[in-house]
Scaffold this motif. Structure first.
Motif, PDB file in Angstrom:
ATOM      1  N   ASN A   1       5.868 -17.500  18.747  1.00  0.00           N
ATOM      2  CA  ASN A   1       5.777 -18.475  17.663  1.00  0.00           C
ATOM      3  C   ASN A   1       4.319 -18.715  17.294  1.00  0.00           C
ATOM      4  OD1 ASN A   1       8.705 -19.500  17.411  1.00  0.00           O
ATOM      5  ND2 ASN A   1       8.319 -19.639  19.595  1.00  0.00           N
ATOM      6  N   GLU A   2       3.740 -17.764  16.597  1.00  0.00           N
ATOM      7  CA  GLU A   2       2.330 -17.826  16.211  1.00  0.00           C
ATOM      8  C   GLU A   2       2.247 -18.031  14.705  1.00  0.00           C
ATOM      9  OE1 GLU A   2      -1.755 -17.865  16.265  1.00  0.00           O
ATOM     10  OE2 GLU A   2      -0.378 -17.896  17.972  1.00  0.00           O
ATOM     11  N   THR A   3       1.801 -19.205  14.287  1.00  0.00           N
ATOM     12  CA  THR A   3       1.709 -19.472  12.856  1.00  0.00           C
ATOM     13  C   THR A   3       0.739 -20.606  12.614  1.00  0.00           C
ATOM     14  OG1 THR A   3       3.015 -19.887  10.840  1.00  0.00           O
ATOM     15  CG2 THR A   3       3.649 -21.095  12.835  1.00  0.00           C
ATOM     16  N   TYR A   4       0.481 -20.908  11.342  1.00  0.00           N
ATOM     17  CA  TYR A   4      -0.390 -22.018  10.975  1.00  0.00           C
ATOM     18  C   TYR A   4      -0.134 -22.349   9.511  1.00  0.00           C
ATOM     19  CZ  TYR A   4      -3.103 -17.880   9.590  1.00  0.00           C
ATOM     20  OH  TYR A   4      -3.486 -16.667   9.069  1.00  0.00           O
TER      21      TYR A   4
ATOM     22  N   ARG B   1      17.455 -23.627  -3.603  1.00  0.00           N
ATOM     23  CA  ARG B   1      17.573 -23.623  -2.142  1.00  0.00           C
ATOM     24  C   ARG B   1      16.678 -22.546  -1.556  1.00  0.00           C
ATOM     25  NH1 ARG B   1      22.568 -22.914   0.385  1.00  0.00           N
ATOM     26  NH2 ARG B   1      22.110 -24.670   1.768  1.00  0.00           N
ATOM     27  N   ILE B   2      15.849 -22.955  -0.600  1.00  0.00           N
ATOM     28  CA  ILE B   2      14.898 -22.062   0.049  1.00  0.00           C
ATOM     29  C   ILE B   2      15.211 -22.032   1.543  1.00  0.00           C
ATOM     30  CG2 ILE B   2      12.456 -21.648   0.567  1.00  0.00           C
ATOM     31  CD1 ILE B   2      11.783 -23.199  -2.003  1.00  0.00           C
ATOM     32  N   TRP B   3      15.317 -20.816   2.084  1.00  0.00           N
ATOM     33  CA  TRP B   3      15.603 -20.631   3.512  1.00  0.00           C
ATOM     34  C   TRP B   3      14.400 -19.977   4.177  1.00  0.00           C
ATOM     35  CZ3 TRP B   3      19.777 -16.839   5.835  1.00  0.00           C
ATOM     36  CH2 TRP B   3      20.005 -17.165   7.176  1.00  0.00           C
ATOM     37  N   VAL B   4      13.865 -20.629   5.187  1.00  0.00           N
ATOM     38  CA  VAL B   4      12.747 -20.098   5.961  1.00  0.00           C
ATOM     39  C   VAL B   4      13.274 -19.716   7.340  1.00  0.00           C
ATOM     40  CG1 VAL B   4      10.467 -20.573   6.935  1.00  0.00           C
ATOM     41  CG2 VAL B   4      11.125 -21.597   4.736  1.00  0.00           C
ATOM     42  N   ILE B   5      13.184 -18.423   7.686  1.00  0.00           N
ATOM     43  CA  ILE B   5      13.655 -17.958   8.986  1.00  0.00           C
ATOM     44  C   ILE B   5      12.764 -16.812   9.459  1.00  0.00           C
ATOM     45  CG2 ILE B   5      15.408 -16.489   7.867  1.00  0.00           C
ATOM     46  CD1 ILE B   5      17.170 -16.907  10.388  1.00  0.00           C
ATOM     47  N   PRO B   6      12.141 -16.907  10.607  1.00  0.00           N
ATOM     48  CA  PRO B   6      12.226 -17.990  11.577  1.00  0.00           C
ATOM     49  C   PRO B   6      11.331 -19.164  11.175  1.00  0.00           C
ATOM     50  CG  PRO B   6      10.719 -16.314  12.378  1.00  0.00           C
ATOM     51  CD  PRO B   6      11.296 -15.788  11.095  1.00  0.00           C
TER      52      PRO B   6
ATOM     53  N   ILE C   1      14.989 -27.316   1.288  1.00  0.00           N
ATOM     54  CA  ILE C   1      14.317 -26.371   2.185  1.00  0.00           C
ATOM     55  C   ILE C   1      15.005 -26.444   3.537  1.00  0.00           C
ATOM     56  CG2 ILE C   1      12.151 -25.658   3.258  1.00  0.00           C
ATOM     57  CD1 ILE C   1      10.673 -27.186   1.037  1.00  0.00           C
ATOM     58  N   ILE C   2      15.555 -25.315   3.967  1.00  0.00           N
ATOM     59  CA  ILE C   2      16.195 -25.208   5.277  1.00  0.00           C
ATOM     60  C   ILE C   2      15.398 -24.199   6.096  1.00  0.00           C
ATOM     61  CG2 ILE C   2      18.279 -24.540   6.536  1.00  0.00           C
ATOM     62  CD1 ILE C   2      19.873 -25.417   4.062  1.00  0.00           C
ATOM     63  N   ALA C   3      15.034 -24.578   7.304  1.00  0.00           N
ATOM     64  CA  ALA C   3      14.247 -23.703   8.178  1.00  0.00           C
ATOM     65  C   ALA C   3      15.006 -23.494   9.480  1.00  0.00           C
ATOM     66  CB  ALA C   3      12.869 -24.314   8.448  1.00  0.00           C
ATOM     67  N   SER C   4      15.159 -22.242   9.892  1.00  0.00           N
ATOM     68  CA  SER C   4      16.008 -21.912  11.033  1.00  0.00           C
ATOM     69  C   SER C   4      15.252 -21.078  12.055  1.00  0.00           C
ATOM     70  CB  SER C   4      17.247 -21.139  10.569  1.00  0.00           C
ATOM     71  OG  SER C   4      17.939 -21.835   9.560  1.00  0.00           O
ATOM     72  N   ASP C   5      15.656 -21.228  13.306  1.00  0.00           N
ATOM     73  CA  ASP C   5      15.062 -20.445  14.383  1.00  0.00           C
ATOM     74  C   ASP C   5      16.078 -20.323  15.503  1.00  0.00           C
ATOM     75  OD1 ASP C   5      11.782 -19.818  14.862  1.00  0.00           O
ATOM     76  OD2 ASP C   5      13.075 -19.627  16.618  1.00  0.00           O
TER      77      ASP C   5
ATOM     78  N   VAL D   1      14.415 -16.600   0.086  1.00  0.00           N
ATOM     79  CA  VAL D   1      14.345 -16.497   1.543  1.00  0.00           C
ATOM     80  C   VAL D   1      12.929 -16.085   1.925  1.00  0.00           C
ATOM     81  CG1 VAL D   1      15.105 -15.223   3.586  1.00  0.00           C
ATOM     82  CG2 VAL D   1      16.786 -15.913   1.855  1.00  0.00           C
ATOM     83  N   PHE D   2      12.339 -16.805   2.847  1.00  0.00           N
ATOM     84  CA  PHE D   2      11.089 -16.393   3.471  1.00  0.00           C
ATOM     85  C   PHE D   2      11.417 -15.914   4.874  1.00  0.00           C
ATOM     86  CE2 PHE D   2       9.222 -18.790   0.073  1.00  0.00           C
ATOM     87  CZ  PHE D   2       7.919 -18.292  -0.076  1.00  0.00           C
ATOM     88  N   CYS D   3      11.259 -14.615   5.121  1.00  0.00           N
ATOM     89  CA  CYS D   3      11.427 -14.048   6.465  1.00  0.00           C
ATOM     90  C   CYS D   3      10.189 -13.205   6.738  1.00  0.00           C
ATOM     91  CB  CYS D   3      12.702 -13.216   6.558  1.00  0.00           C
ATOM     92  SG  CYS D   3      12.956 -12.502   8.209  1.00  0.00           S
ATOM     93  N   ARG D   4       9.167 -13.847   7.237  1.00  0.00           N
ATOM     94  CA  ARG D   4       7.871 -13.184   7.345  1.00  0.00           C
ATOM     95  C   ARG D   4       7.522 -12.921   8.813  1.00  0.00           C
ATOM     96  NH1 ARG D   4       3.707 -16.233   3.485  1.00  0.00           N
ATOM     97  NH2 ARG D   4       3.778 -17.787   5.156  1.00  0.00           N
ATOM     98  N   ASN D   5       7.180 -11.668   9.078  1.00  0.00           N
ATOM     99  CA  ASN D   5       6.689 -11.263  10.394  1.00  0.00           C
ATOM    100  C   ASN D   5       7.724 -11.435  11.505  1.00  0.00           C
ATOM    101  OD1 ASN D   5       3.989 -10.812   9.255  1.00  0.00           O
ATOM    102  ND2 ASN D   5       3.889 -13.042   9.135  1.00  0.00           N
ATOM    103  N   LEU D   6       8.992 -11.255  11.152  1.00  0.00           N
ATOM    104  CA  LEU D   6      10.065 -11.207  12.151  1.00  0.00           C
ATOM    105  C   LEU D   6      10.605  -9.800  12.305  1.00  0.00           C
ATOM    106  CD1 LEU D   6      12.137 -12.526  14.066  1.00  0.00           C
ATOM    107  CD2 LEU D   6      13.611 -12.866  12.068  1.00  0.00           C
ATOM    108  N   LEU D   7      10.833  -9.110  11.192  1.00  0.00           N
ATOM    109  CA  LEU D   7      11.478  -7.797  11.251  1.00  0.00           C
ATOM    110  C   LEU D   7      10.631  -6.757  11.963  1.00  0.00           C
ATOM    111  CD1 LEU D   7      13.124  -7.634   7.699  1.00  0.00           C
ATOM    112  CD2 LEU D   7      14.019  -8.575   9.845  1.00  0.00           C
ATOM    113  N   ILE D   8       9.342  -7.016  12.142  1.00  0.00           N
ATOM    114  CA  ILE D   8       8.491  -6.084  12.903  1.00  0.00           C
ATOM    115  C   ILE D   8       8.925  -6.018  14.364  1.00  0.00           C
ATOM    116  CG2 ILE D   8       6.460  -6.232  11.412  1.00  0.00           C
ATOM    117  CD1 ILE D   8       5.316  -8.331  13.289  1.00  0.00           C
ATOM    118  N   TYR D   9       9.672  -7.019  14.833  1.00  0.00           N
ATOM    119  CA  TYR D   9      10.159  -7.015  16.214  1.00  0.00           C
ATOM    120  C   TYR D   9      11.530  -6.364  16.341  1.00  0.00           C
ATOM    121  CZ  TYR D   9       6.387 -10.375  16.860  1.00  0.00           C
ATOM    122  OH  TYR D   9       5.156 -10.985  16.891  1.00  0.00           O
TER     123      TYR D   9
END
Length: 278
Positions: A76-79, A109-114, A142-146, A216-224
């Motif tokens: 969980n590295e972010t800022y 509707r905006i979904w942020v994951i993770p 805004i819905i944010a999921s993890d 949908v914002f899905c940033r820097n997850l699919l690299i894993y």
């Protein structure tokens, strides 16, 4: 008594199991990271051998230990205002495009994951307030999921270090944060603007209720993820989006290499991906 160890066979078994459960795949380069966290949880659960711990992990009815371990294994590295150009794209290009489609009922509707610790979702809320002139004319959810329950609790608390806000203009820090014991806390109006939920992106039962999103914002997850898990995630997001909706990925990620479901949209600020309008 000898210290417990993780053998090559143990590592392979765990890696395959964790991949099936979460879609996250650890290669041999992550061996030290994985072993350390497995040994930590073995000690916490009083298991001296990997075999007994792994049996508990697989068959525990509540899934509580798997959740504890998942919390440890996820990064969980972010800022705040990370990759800010995409937030510029949201308010200057994506939302105006959605407005122009004229096929919209209800809120945007905006979904942020993770969600990680919440900085990305809260950054979007602040950008909308400060830089989207039409906000007064539309409702936004805004819905944010993890997958990580521990990080979700941290996100809801909205308490951050100076480092987390180092990329924000000082004016915004003074306007939207208050100094408290332990750091900087977001004001209640911003914290209440985001709904945090637990979701395992690799579990269709978890993601099935998530529908009719505009962005949908899905940033820097699919690299894993590996190719199979990336493709499954792309299909999940396709189902979650309205026709004409958009997905934003991290700067090193490309939907074009994952799935042919989406149309590439090149806006002045960023390249994003759109679900075709049917």
């Amino acid at each position: 008594m000898t210290e417990p160890t993780i053998s090559d066979e143990d590592f392979t078994k765990f890696r395959e199991f964790f991949y099936r459960k979460t879609g996250i795949q650890f290669d041999s380069g992550k061996r030290y990271f994985v072993d350390k966290r497995l040994l930590e949880r073995m000690a916490a659960t009083d298991n001296q051998a990997f075999r007994s711990y792994f049996t508990m992990l697989r068959f525990q009815a509540s899934g509580e230990e798997l959740q504890h371990l998942t919390n440890l294994m996820t990064v969980n590295e972010t800022y705040f205002f990370r990759e800010e150009y995409q937030f510029d794209c949201l308010v200057n290009s994506i939302l105006p495009d959605l407005v122009a489609q004229k096929n919209h009922d209800g809120p945007f509707r905006i979904w942020v994951i993770p969600s990680s610790s919440g900085e990305e979702a809260y950054s979007i809320a602040i950008f909308l307030l400060e830089r989207w002139a039409d906000l007064n004319h539309y409702d936004v959810e805004i819905i944010a999921s993890d997958i990580d329950t521990r990080i979700l609790a941290q996100a809801r608390a909205g308490l951050y270090s100076e480092r987390s806000v180092s990329q924000m203009p000082d004016f915004y820090v003074k306007k939207y944060f208050k100094r408290v014991t332990g750091g900087l806390q977001l004001i209640d109006d911003i914290r209440s603007s985001v709904d945090f939920t637990q979701v395992n992106l690799s579990d269709r039962a978890d993601t099935r209720p998530y529908r009719n999103f505009d962005v949908v914002f899905c940033r820097n997850l699919l690299i894993y993820f590996d190719d199979i898990s990336r493709k499954a995630a792309a299909e999940t997001f396709y189902d979650a989006l309205r026709p004409g909706g958009f997905i934003c990925l991290g700067h090193s990620e490309s939907m074009s290499r994952i799935s042919a479901l989406y149309r590439v949209r090149k806006f002045p600020e960023a390249i994003v991906y759109q679900k075709p309008i049917e």
